[in-house]
Design a protein around this motif. Structure first.
Motif, PDB file in Angstrom:
ATOM      1  N   CYS A 242      -1.677   0.105  -9.049  1.00 20.83           N
ATOM      2  CA  CYS A 242      -1.730   0.809  -7.775  1.00 20.83           C
ATOM      3  C   CYS A 242      -3.153   1.164  -7.346  1.00 20.83           C
ATOM      4  N   VAL A 243      -3.978   1.655  -8.261  1.00 23.65           N
ATOM      5  CA  VAL A 243      -5.358   1.991  -7.875  1.00 23.65           C
ATOM      6  C   VAL A 243      -6.092   0.737  -7.427  1.00 23.65           C
TER       7      VAL A 243
ATOM      8  N   GLN B 167      -6.156   6.834   0.952  1.00 28.74           N
ATOM      9  CA  GLN B 167      -5.215   6.989   2.065  1.00 28.74           C
ATOM     10  C   GLN B 167      -5.940   7.430   3.334  1.00 28.74           C
TER      11      GLN B 167
ATOM     12  N   CYS C   7       2.304   1.842  -3.355  1.00 30.95           N
ATOM     13  CA  CYS C   7       1.308   2.311  -4.311  1.00 30.95           C
ATOM     14  C   CYS C   7       0.940   3.776  -4.095  1.00 30.95           C
ATOM     15  N   LEU C   8       0.971   4.245  -2.866  1.00 36.14           N
ATOM     16  CA  LEU C   8       0.749   5.667  -2.629  1.00 36.14           C
ATOM     17  C   LEU C   8       1.792   6.504  -3.365  1.00 36.14           C
TER      18      LEU C   8
ATOM     19  N   VAL D 220       1.448   5.664  -7.748  1.00 37.12           N
ATOM     20  CA  VAL D 220       0.156   5.565  -8.429  1.00 37.12           C
ATOM     21  C   VAL D 220       0.179   6.231  -9.805  1.00 37.12           C
TER      22      VAL D 220
ATOM     23  N   ARG E 141      -6.223   8.482  -4.809  1.00 39.39           N
ATOM     24  CA  ARG E 141      -5.170   8.097  -3.862  1.00 39.39           C
ATOM     25  C   ARG E 141      -5.396   8.752  -2.505  1.00 39.39           C
TER      26      ARG E 141
ATOM     27  N   LEU F 122      -4.721  -0.420  -4.042  1.00 41.12           N
ATOM     28  CA  LEU F 122      -5.154   0.443  -2.933  1.00 41.12           C
ATOM     29  C   LEU F 122      -6.597   0.153  -2.543  1.00 41.12           C
TER      30      LEU F 122
ATOM     31  N   TYR G 220       0.833  -1.209   0.000  1.00 36.57           N
ATOM     32  CA  TYR G 220       0.000   0.000   0.000  1.00 36.57           C
ATOM     33  C   TYR G 220       0.865   1.256   0.000  1.00 36.57           C
TER      34      TYR G 220
END
Length: 259
Positions: A181-182, A247, A170-171, A174, A243, A185, A167
């Motif tokens: 990544c999306v 988060q 990926c932040l 992205v 994102r 997440l 995670y």
């Protein structure tokens, strides 16, 4: 390609190298839980051996996997001993690992005979907690004893630690890798919210059906790209918005920033 033939050939190749030390081959990832894309997905595997693998055996595995991977699908596989599974620690040690990220290093080492990456003495992988959790929930035993007889139940804290590491990546990435990544997440968010272990495609469909309307167009683009239907890259502003939303939602549920 007939997948039965594919896995039979792969199993026979591994068994020929490992011989009587071979115990089983198990499938996890998108091929097991759904959403496998023949143009972009890896074949995710765990192999179990009875005892440690010597350097000659690891070199033979590296040579064979270099030839098999990408013909036609990239392979990601980790070999673990029975003892490593029975005496579970996190991050887990393993005997040997191959994925396309190691191709150049392995090719170079097989040419030179210096097996630094192939025979690393300090092999541990925090991702194994996630791989084994997925295997326990929705994996496939291709050959060998049943999954529940071989693999431990992974503590929730170990699984969460594993997926939160991904995670965090990926932040940061992205924009560079929006599809992976999306979807990943969203997959992490779904787990911390409801305890659901899902494929990337399932997570995307969940987001498409349950997220606020302002994010659905972005998710739709990502799903279509993942499926190869069409490639319509989300705008940077879209990616930053989803994102930031994810988060905030994830960290609210885990009790603070993930570091």
């Amino acid at each position: 390609m007939n997948m039965d033939n594919y896995f039979n050939k792969l199993t026979n190749t591994i068994r020929t190298i490992i011989k009587e030390n071979f115990l089983g081959l198990y499938i996890h990832g998108s091929l097991a839980i759904g959403g496998f894309n023949r143009d972009r997905s890896d074949v995710d595997l765990l192999a179990v051996v009875k005892d440690s693998l010597d350097i000659a055996t690891q070199a033979e595995l590296a040579k064979s996997l270099l030839a098999i991977s990408n013909d036609p699908y990239p392979i990601e596989i980790s070999f673990l001993t029975q003892k490593q599974l029975e005496s579970w620690v996190h991050p887990s040690p393993y005997e040997f690992h191959y994925s396309e990220g190691w191709r150049q290093s392995f090719e170079r080492e097989l040419l030179t005979g210096h097996y630094g990456a192939i025979n690393n003495d300090h092999k541990v992988d925090p991702d194994l907690a996630a791989h084994i959790t997925i295997l326990n929930h929705r994996g496939i035993c291709w050959e060998g004893p049943p999954i529940e007889d071989v693999f431990p139940v992974i503590p929730r804290t170990h699984y969460l630690f594993s997926i939160l590491a991904d995670y965090q990546d990926c932040l940061k990435n992205v924009e560079a890798n929006p599809v992976y990544c999306v979807l990943n997440l969203i997959r992490v968010y779904w787990y911390v919210k409801e305890g659901v272990i899902s494929s990337k495609l399932e997570a995307g469909e969940y987001g498409l059906n349950s997220f606020p309307e302002e994010y659905k167009d972005t998710i739709g683009k990502v799903i279509e790209s993942y499926q190869g239907i069409r490639v319509k890259e989300p705008l940077k502003s879209e990616l930053m918005n989803i994102r930031d939303y994810l988060q905030e939602e994830v960290e609210r549920r885990v009790g603070g920033p993930v570091v």
